[in-house]
Scaffold this motif. Structure first.
Motif, PDB file in Angstrom:
ATOM      1  N   UNK A 146     -19.635  20.348  39.550  1.00  0.00           N
ATOM      2  CA  UNK A 146     -19.628  19.004  40.110  1.00  0.00           C
ATOM      3  C   UNK A 146     -18.214  18.442  40.226  1.00  0.00           C
ATOM      4  N   UNK A 147     -17.318  19.255  40.809  1.00  0.00           N
ATOM      5  CA  UNK A 147     -15.955  18.802  41.078  1.00  0.00           C
ATOM      6  C   UNK A 147     -15.699  18.912  42.577  1.00  0.00           C
ATOM      7  N   UNK A 148     -14.662  18.227  43.044  1.00  0.00           N
ATOM      8  CA  UNK A 148     -14.357  18.159  44.471  1.00  0.00           C
ATOM      9  C   UNK A 148     -13.993  19.534  45.030  1.00  0.00           C
ATOM     10  N   UNK A 149     -14.717  19.961  46.059  1.00  0.00           N
ATOM     11  CA  UNK A 149     -14.432  21.246  46.690  1.00  0.00           C
ATOM     12  C   UNK A 149     -13.104  21.182  47.446  1.00  0.00           C
ATOM     13  N   UNK A 150     -12.817  20.052  48.071  1.00  0.00           N
ATOM     14  CA  UNK A 150     -11.553  19.908  48.791  1.00  0.00           C
ATOM     15  C   UNK A 150     -10.369  20.051  47.830  1.00  0.00           C
ATOM     16  N   UNK A 151     -10.457  19.440  46.647  1.00  0.00           N
ATOM     17  CA  UNK A 151      -9.388  19.562  45.657  1.00  0.00           C
ATOM     18  C   UNK A 151      -9.292  20.984  45.116  1.00  0.00           C
ATOM     19  N   UNK A 152     -10.429  21.660  44.973  1.00  0.00           N
ATOM     20  CA  UNK A 152     -10.410  23.062  44.543  1.00  0.00           C
ATOM     21  C   UNK A 152      -9.708  23.929  45.582  1.00  0.00           C
ATOM     22  N   UNK A 153      -9.991  23.673  46.856  1.00  0.00           N
ATOM     23  CA  UNK A 153      -9.326  24.427  47.919  1.00  0.00           C
ATOM     24  C   UNK A 153      -7.815  24.234  47.835  1.00  0.00           C
ATOM     25  N   UNK A 154      -7.391  22.994  47.661  1.00  0.00           N
ATOM     26  CA  UNK A 154      -5.960  22.724  47.531  1.00  0.00           C
ATOM     27  C   UNK A 154      -5.376  23.433  46.322  1.00  0.00           C
ATOM     28  N   UNK A 155      -6.116  23.410  45.216  1.00  0.00           N
ATOM     29  CA  UNK A 155      -5.633  24.024  43.978  1.00  0.00           C
ATOM     30  C   UNK A 155      -5.462  25.530  44.116  1.00  0.00           C
ATOM     31  N   UNK A 156      -6.210  26.162  45.024  1.00  0.00           N
ATOM     32  CA  UNK A 156      -6.128  27.607  45.176  1.00  0.00           C
ATOM     33  C   UNK A 156      -4.964  28.085  46.025  1.00  0.00           C
ATOM     34  N   UNK A 157      -4.285  27.169  46.728  1.00  0.00           N
ATOM     35  CA  UNK A 157      -3.235  27.574  47.671  1.00  0.00           C
ATOM     36  C   UNK A 157      -2.022  28.182  46.960  1.00  0.00           C
ATOM     37  N   UNK A 158      -1.403  27.432  46.046  1.00  0.00           N
ATOM     38  CA  UNK A 158      -0.184  27.924  45.386  1.00  0.00           C
ATOM     39  C   UNK A 158      -0.445  29.152  44.513  1.00  0.00           C
ATOM     40  N   UNK A 159      -1.539  29.201  43.726  1.00  0.00           N
ATOM     41  CA  UNK A 159      -1.826  30.443  43.001  1.00  0.00           C
ATOM     42  C   UNK A 159      -2.035  31.630  43.939  1.00  0.00           C
ATOM     43  N   UNK A 160      -2.631  31.382  45.115  1.00  0.00           N
ATOM     44  CA  UNK A 160      -2.801  32.452  46.095  1.00  0.00           C
ATOM     45  C   UNK A 160      -1.463  32.973  46.590  1.00  0.00           C
ATOM     46  N   UNK A 161      -0.549  32.044  46.904  1.00  0.00           N
ATOM     47  CA  UNK A 161       0.804  32.439  47.326  1.00  0.00           C
ATOM     48  C   UNK A 161       1.525  33.167  46.190  1.00  0.00           C
ATOM     49  N   UNK A 162       1.335  32.685  44.958  1.00  0.00           N
ATOM     50  CA  UNK A 162       1.939  33.330  43.790  1.00  0.00           C
ATOM     51  C   UNK A 162       1.467  34.782  43.665  1.00  0.00           C
ATOM     52  N   UNK A 163       0.154  34.995  43.828  1.00  0.00           N
ATOM     53  CA  UNK A 163      -0.381  36.353  43.724  1.00  0.00           C
ATOM     54  C   UNK A 163       0.177  37.259  44.812  1.00  0.00           C
ATOM     55  N   UNK A 164       0.252  36.757  46.034  1.00  0.00           N
ATOM     56  CA  UNK A 164       0.816  37.552  47.130  1.00  0.00           C
ATOM     57  C   UNK A 164       2.256  37.921  46.790  1.00  0.00           C
ATOM     58  N   UNK A 165       3.010  36.961  46.258  1.00  0.00           N
ATOM     59  CA  UNK A 165       4.400  37.223  45.870  1.00  0.00           C
ATOM     60  C   UNK A 165       4.504  38.287  44.790  1.00  0.00           C
ATOM     61  N   UNK A 166       3.627  38.216  43.788  1.00  0.00           N
ATOM     62  CA  UNK A 166       3.635  39.214  42.707  1.00  0.00           C
ATOM     63  C   UNK A 166       3.288  40.607  43.242  1.00  0.00           C
ATOM     64  N   UNK A 167       2.271  40.669  44.117  1.00  0.00           N
ATOM     65  CA  UNK A 167       1.879  41.955  44.699  1.00  0.00           C
ATOM     66  C   UNK A 167       3.020  42.554  45.511  1.00  0.00           C
TER      67      UNK A 167
END
Length: 434
Positions: A169-190
């Motif tokens: 029961x948390x905001x899906x829009x905020x979750x989407x935003x929260x996933x952006x930088x960790x996603x970029x971080x993972x791509x950078x690590x890979x």
């Protein structure tokens, strides 16, 4: 009956049902029924009916089948080929060349498919034969695909983030935003690991693919990336700018993907019908799982297990970091036997009270949970990405798992980084609320 005994009985029932091949959704429902019977609650039918209705009638949940359908449509277009041909010239100067194309293609496709398995399968069909033809190391080709294929779980619009958002029961829009930088971080690590690995191999004389591209070819390649960049901008940009809700953005995404399929010449009536069929099947499967999870959550509340467990965890005096370490190990083990969405819906009712008790932000915890689930996607025996890549390559499942192992550790490093620096996750959602 003693709470501990009830808990043991329910765990045993769950394990017996799962190992005997009962569907996850029916297992969740069955365990809830057993739990209510143990405490003498005879309103099982009423509770199941009301919980089922509330589980599938939430407005935010309507984004789920739309994003699944969008991924199914794009799965049947020439998008993956255009991604490969568009990125190859642009990354030709990086050590590793087409291995980086593997990683970035998965990252970009994840942003429009929302599915880990679809990302790995779609990109793998295009890149693995080409990498093999050009003499790239099989282990690294498979490893980069297995690792970066998991990005479909994290980079928005992520299906698993929608499921978590509904469950917690948390905001899906905020979750989407929260996933952006960790996603970029993972791509950078890979990409960093791939670069280092390539430089080490270059010293040893094991170099593949010395093909170079002219400036004109690089400019021409950019044109092939325009359609997918526009689609991502429309879908995610509309959410982040507050123009559309995730559900409305998902509808835009379906319309955009249909338009892309027509423009690319990939649209066929049979392909359209197959995309609808695939979306319906996957949506119904996830909907049934959510119904079972919602009923189990309700049953657990009546039994009192989440609160009792939260009080027990509080009595141990664990710091938030110690709790995160314990939960990481727990979820990785769970992920060895269940798919990612099942892990989330199966454990949310029990784990969230502990997380709340420890004052851990639920948005941050959602991203942490997805990262741990990503690790489990490339962990045998039930790593879904491993099965997808095994089907593509014909390699032994243990061979694929070994190839993916370095990327397992890259995800672990990402978890350490977001734990040490929570702002990596929370910075963009904070901007949205400010």
């Amino acid at each position: 009956m003693d709470m501990t005994l009830i808990g043991v009985i329910l765990v045993v029932c769950m394990l017996l049902m799962l190992t005997s091949g009962v569907w996850v959704a029916l297992t969740l429902t069955g365990v809830g029924i057993v739990g209510l019977q143990l405490i003498g609650n005879d309103s099982i039918g009423l509770l199941l009916g009301t919980s089922s209705w509330s589980a599938v009638t939430g407005w935010s949940l309507t984004a789920l089948p739309l994003f699944i359908w969008m991924g199914e449509i794009l799965f049947r277009t020439s998008l993956s080929r255009d991604l490969f041909e568009g990125l190859s010239p642009l990354l030709s100067k990086l050590p590793g060349k087409l291995l980086h194309v593997n990683i970035l293609s998965c990252g970009i496709f994840a942003a429009v498919s929302g599915s880990s398995a679809a990302t790995a399968a779609t990109i793998g069909r295009m890149t693995l034969p080409e990498l093999s033809r050009r003499g790239y190391d099989d282990t690294m080709s498979i490893g980069t695909l297995a690792g970066s294929g998991t990005l479909g779980l994290l980079i928005p619009p992520s299906i698993i983030l929608i499921v978590y958002g509904v469950s917690a029961e948390v905001s899906i829009a905020r979750l989407f935003l929260a996933g952006v930088l960790p996603g970029v971080l993972l791509i950078g690590l890979f990409m960093a690991f791939t670069t280092i690995w390539t430089l080490v191999q270059k010293r040893a004389g094991n170099v593949a693919d010395e093909e170079s591209y002219t400036f004109k070819e690089k400019i021409s390649a950019l044109k092939k990336l325009i359609p997918i960049v526009l689609l991502i901008s429309c879908v995610l940009g509309s959410i982040y700018q507050g123009v559309a809700t995730p559900t409305e953005a998902a509808a835009f995404g379906v319309a955009g993907s249909l338009l892309l399929s027509v423009v690319m010449g990939s649209f066929t009536v049979s392909g359209f019908l197959n995309s609808v069929s695939g979306a319906v099947k996957n949506s119904c499967m996830l909907g049934l799982i959510l119904v079972g999870a919602h009923f189990l959550t309700l049953a657990m509340g009546f039994i009192g297990i989440p609160n009792a467990l939260a009080e027990w965890i509080a009595s141990l005096g664990l710091t938030p970091i110690e709790l995160i370490v314990c939960l990481t190990l727990f979820f990785v083990v769970m992920g060895c036997f269940l798919d990612g969405i099942s892990v989330i819906v199966l454990t949310t009712s029990v784990v969230l009270p502990m997380v709340t008790q420890a004052n851990i932000d639920l948005i941050w915890f959602g991203i942490f949970l997805v990262l741990v689930v990503e690790m489990s996607q490339i962990t045998p025996p039930v790593g879904f990405n491993l099965f997808v890549i095994q089907a593509l390559t014909g390699k032994n499942i243990l061979y694929v798992a070994k190839a993916a192992l370095p990327f397992f550790f890259m995800i672990a490093i990402a978890i350490v980084l977001i734990t040490a620096y929570p702002s990596i996750v929370l910075y963009l959602p904070t901007l949205m609320t400010s």
